[in-house]
Structure formats: structure tokens, C-alpha cells
Write a protein that holds these residues in place. Structure first.
Motif, PDB file in Angstrom:
ATOM      1  N   GLU A   1      60.058   4.756-113.968  1.00  0.00           N
ATOM      2  CA  GLU A   1      60.260   4.508-115.396  1.00  0.00           C
ATOM      3  C   GLU A   1      60.878   3.136-115.572  1.00  0.00           C
ATOM      4  OE1 GLU A   1      62.082   7.406-117.852  1.00  0.00           O
ATOM      5  OE2 GLU A   1      61.194   9.063-116.752  1.00  0.00           O
ATOM      6  N   ASN A   2      60.374   2.420-116.553  1.00  0.00           N
ATOM      7  CA  ASN A   2      60.902   1.102-116.887  1.00  0.00           C
ATOM      8  C   ASN A   2      61.489   1.170-118.285  1.00  0.00           C
ATOM      9  OD1 ASN A   2      59.982  -0.116-114.483  1.00  0.00           O
ATOM     10  ND2 ASN A   2      57.919  -0.235-115.332  1.00  0.00           N
ATOM     11  N   PRO A   3      62.808   1.273-118.396  1.00  0.00           N
ATOM     12  CA  PRO A   3      63.421   1.352-119.726  1.00  0.00           C
ATOM     13  C   PRO A   3      63.032   0.148-120.565  1.00  0.00           C
ATOM     14  CG  PRO A   3      65.057   1.749-118.004  1.00  0.00           C
ATOM     15  CD  PRO A   3      63.788   1.304-117.336  1.00  0.00           C
ATOM     16  N   GLY A   4      62.685   0.413-121.801  1.00  0.00           N
ATOM     17  CA  GLY A   4      62.339  -0.651-122.729  1.00  0.00           C
ATOM     18  C   GLY A   4      60.890  -1.091-122.651  1.00  0.00           C
ATOM     19  N   GLN A   5      60.117  -0.552-121.711  1.00  0.00           N
ATOM     20  CA  GLN A   5      58.709  -0.915-121.594  1.00  0.00           C
ATOM     21  C   GLN A   5      57.845   0.303-121.904  1.00  0.00           C
ATOM     22  OE1 GLN A   5      57.860  -2.589-117.810  1.00  0.00           O
ATOM     23  NE2 GLN A   5      59.194  -4.360-118.100  1.00  0.00           N
ATOM     24  N   ALA A   6      56.627   0.032-122.304  1.00  0.00           N
ATOM     25  CA  ALA A   6      55.691   1.116-122.599  1.00  0.00           C
ATOM     26  C   ALA A   6      55.400   1.890-121.315  1.00  0.00           C
ATOM     27  CB  ALA A   6      54.401   0.551-123.173  1.00  0.00           C
ATOM     28  N   PRO A   7      55.248   3.200-121.402  1.00  0.00           N
ATOM     29  CA  PRO A   7      54.923   3.981-120.198  1.00  0.00           C
ATOM     30  C   PRO A   7      53.550   3.581-119.676  1.00  0.00           C
ATOM     31  CG  PRO A   7      54.740   5.330-122.176  1.00  0.00           C
ATOM     32  CD  PRO A   7      55.288   4.001-122.603  1.00  0.00           C
ATOM     33  N   PRO A   8      53.322   3.779-118.390  1.00  0.00           N
ATOM     34  CA  PRO A   8      52.016   3.432-117.832  1.00  0.00           C
ATOM     35  C   PRO A   8      50.918   4.295-118.457  1.00  0.00           C
ATOM     36  CG  PRO A   8      53.357   4.583-116.196  1.00  0.00           C
ATOM     37  CD  PRO A   8      54.224   4.342-117.401  1.00  0.00           C
ATOM     38  N   ASN A   9      49.723   3.768-118.429  1.00  0.00           N
ATOM     39  CA  ASN A   9      48.554   4.465-118.963  1.00  0.00           C
ATOM     40  C   ASN A   9      48.380   5.784-118.210  1.00  0.00           C
ATOM     41  OD1 ASN A   9      45.939   5.398-119.429  1.00  0.00           O
ATOM     42  ND2 ASN A   9      45.151   3.340-119.767  1.00  0.00           N
ATOM     43  N   PRO A  10      48.425   6.939-118.908  1.00  0.00           N
ATOM     44  CA  PRO A  10      48.297   8.233-118.208  1.00  0.00           C
ATOM     45  C   PRO A  10      46.944   8.399-117.529  1.00  0.00           C
ATOM     46  CG  PRO A  10      48.307   8.548-120.596  1.00  0.00           C
ATOM     47  CD  PRO A  10      48.590   7.094-120.330  1.00  0.00           C
ATOM     48  N   ARG A  11      45.896   7.766-118.059  1.00  0.00           N
ATOM     49  CA  ARG A  11      44.595   7.867-117.398  1.00  0.00           C
ATOM     50  C   ARG A  11      44.639   7.154-116.053  1.00  0.00           C
ATOM     51  NH1 ARG A  11      40.960   6.571-122.593  1.00  0.00           N
ATOM     52  NH2 ARG A  11      41.062   8.622-123.530  1.00  0.00           N
ATOM     53  N   ARG A  12      45.296   6.016-116.005  1.00  0.00           N
ATOM     54  CA  ARG A  12      45.404   5.267-114.757  1.00  0.00           C
ATOM     55  C   ARG A  12      46.185   6.076-113.717  1.00  0.00           C
ATOM     56  NH1 ARG A  12      43.536   2.451-110.918  1.00  0.00           N
ATOM     57  NH2 ARG A  12      44.899   0.919-110.044  1.00  0.00           N
ATOM     58  N   ALA A  13      47.245   6.731-114.154  1.00  0.00           N
ATOM     59  CA  ALA A  13      48.052   7.526-113.232  1.00  0.00           C
ATOM     60  C   ALA A  13      47.258   8.697-112.659  1.00  0.00           C
ATOM     61  CB  ALA A  13      49.310   8.027-113.926  1.00  0.00           C
ATOM     62  N   ALA A  14      46.254   9.173-113.390  1.00  0.00           N
ATOM     63  CA  ALA A  14      45.453  10.312-112.933  1.00  0.00           C
ATOM     64  C   ALA A  14      44.403   9.904-111.901  1.00  0.00           C
ATOM     65  CB  ALA A  14      44.780  10.986-114.119  1.00  0.00           C
ATOM     66  N   ILE A  15      44.122   8.605-111.797  1.00  0.00           N
ATOM     67  CA  ILE A  15      43.130   8.134-110.831  1.00  0.00           C
ATOM     68  C   ILE A  15      43.793   8.039-109.463  1.00  0.00           C
ATOM     69  CG2 ILE A  15      41.623   6.233-110.172  1.00  0.00           C
ATOM     70  CD1 ILE A  15      41.416   5.526-113.153  1.00  0.00           C
ATOM     71  N   LYS A  16      43.201   8.677-108.506  1.00  0.00           N
ATOM     72  CA  LYS A  16      43.761   8.695-107.161  1.00  0.00           C
ATOM     73  C   LYS A  16      43.406   7.410-106.418  1.00  0.00           C
ATOM     74  CE  LYS A  16      44.389  13.463-106.831  1.00  0.00           C
ATOM     75  NZ  LYS A  16      45.657  13.704-107.395  1.00  0.00           N
ATOM     76  N   THR A  17      44.301   6.973-105.577  1.00  0.00           N
ATOM     77  CA  THR A  17      44.034   5.853-104.696  1.00  0.00           C
ATOM     78  C   THR A  17      43.118   6.351-103.592  1.00  0.00           C
ATOM     79  OG1 THR A  17      46.199   4.916-105.152  1.00  0.00           O
ATOM     80  CG2 THR A  17      45.110   4.179-103.145  1.00  0.00           C
ATOM     81  N   ILE A  18      42.203   5.494-103.166  1.00  0.00           N
ATOM     82  CA  ILE A  18      41.301   5.883-102.085  1.00  0.00           C
ATOM     83  C   ILE A  18      41.460   4.916-100.920  1.00  0.00           C
ATOM     84  CG2 ILE A  18      39.638   7.006-103.599  1.00  0.00           C
ATOM     85  CD1 ILE A  18      37.892   4.519-103.363  1.00  0.00           C
ATOM     86  N   CYS A  19      41.101   5.374 -99.767  1.00  0.00           N
ATOM     87  CA  CYS A  19      41.150   4.561 -98.561  1.00  0.00           C
ATOM     88  C   CYS A  19      39.764   4.618 -97.927  1.00  0.00           C
ATOM     89  CB  CYS A  19      42.206   5.117 -97.615  1.00  0.00           C
ATOM     90  SG  CYS A  19      42.263   4.254 -96.041  1.00  0.00           S
TER      91      CYS A  19
END
Length: 178
Positions: free
Chosen positions: A22-40
Motif C-alpha cells: 500500500e502506498n499512502p496518498g496514492q491511488a491503489p493499483p489496478n485490480p485487473r493488473r493484480a489479477a494477472i499472474k506472472t509467468i515464467c
């Protein structure tokens, strides 16, 4: 290109989604982006080139996956544009296709530029021969040393789309670079 064609390209290892502090004072991250899994991605081999000749050197542990490939005349080679793997090139979102300023500024998802967020390249190649874990091919535009992500046989009934439409800049005669 049909989604099913590239659906198997990414023999993927799904990792947990990135954790955002969490970054106080900043907009929360895009929830769609957070739902995308990192791949290797784990390369299955490497491109070797000498002049116009090209070989796909498949890692020995993936050699058995080549069984039956010799029965096809062509295949799709999916590879990594390793020569452009830096943060600046990955942020490039628009280019003049074929590096020609006469072509309109175009999004990288609307052309085949080697600079893009994910540096996946692909080419349809003619198979010359399959021997052990090496496939000799013609018509491969990947650079020597390019990591191979996947190989798929070219199947005309699914890969050719006769009614496909393309923009005017693509129809001008010039060797397609992207």
C-alpha cells in the motif's frame, strides 16, 4: 492469428501474483493488473545461424517432443527477441512498421515489430530435416542465439485464413521486417 495457435506457446509456470504494498496518498493499483499472474518461460532450445542456414537446437530433454515433426513441411517457431530485451525497448508501444517513416505510426500489437512489452517473435519456416534434437529450417528471421520458446507444426487448414484483411502499408512491396 487465432488464439488457439499461440495458446500453447507459453508452456508456462504460473507464479503467485505480485504483491503490491500500500502506498499512502496514492491511488491503489489496478485490480485487473493484480489479477494477472506472472509467468515464467523456459526456453526449449536456441537458434543457430550461419549465413542463410538456420538450425533449431532443441535441448536434449525436449528431443522426444520432436517425434513426428519430420512428417510436416513447415513449422511455426516461437522465439524470444533477446537482442531487444531491455526496459526501454519493452516500453515501446508505437512504431513506424518496417522501420519506414512513410508508414503510419502504429501500435506494436498491430504490427510485427521486435520491440514490444513481451518480446515473443514467431516465424513460419520450411523444415529441411530433423536429426536427433536439431531441426534444420529455411526462412527463419530470428537472430543467432535467440531462445526458442516453442515449436508447432504448420497446419494449413487452421493456420491459413484466406479471407484475412490487412492494412494498405502492408501491401506495398518491401521485405516485411515487422
Amino acid at each position: 492469428m487465432r488464439w488457439w495457435l499461440i495458446g500453447g506457446v507459453i508452456g508456462v509456470l504460473l507464479l503467485p501474483a505480485p504483491v503490491y504494498a500500500e502506498n499512502p496518498g496514492q491511488a491503489p493499483p489496478n485490480p485487473r493488473r493484480a489479477a494477472i499472474k506472472t509467468i515464467c518461460l523456459n526456453p526449449v532450445g536456441v537458434v543457430k545461424k550461419q549465413g542463410q542456414r538456420a538450425w533449431l537446437e532443441v535441448l536434449p530433454e525436449y528431443g522426444p517432443a520432436l517425434k513426428g515433426l519430420q512428417d510436416f513441411s513447415h513449422l511455426w517457431v516461437f522465439y524470444w527477441f533477446h537482442g531487444n530485451d531491455n526496459p526501454e525497448e519493452r516500453r515501446t508501444l508505437q512504431v513506424h512498421p518496417r522501420r519506414d517513416p512513410a508508414n503510419p505510426l502504429t501500435g506494436v500489437f498491430a504490427c510485427r515489430a521486435p520491440v514490444r512489452p513481451n518480446l515473443i517473435g514467431f516465424a513460419a519456416c520450411r523444415i529441411i530435416k530433423v536429426e536427433g534434437n536439431v531441426v534444420e529450417v529455411a526462412d527463419l528471421d530470428a537472430l543467432d542465439g535467440s531462445p526458442i520458446l516453442d515449436l508447432k507444426p504448420y497446419i494449413p487448414s487452421g493456420d491459413a485464413i484466406p479471407e484475412a484483411v490487412t492494412p494498405g502499408w502492408l501491401k506495398r512491396s518491401k521485405t516485411p521486417a515487422d
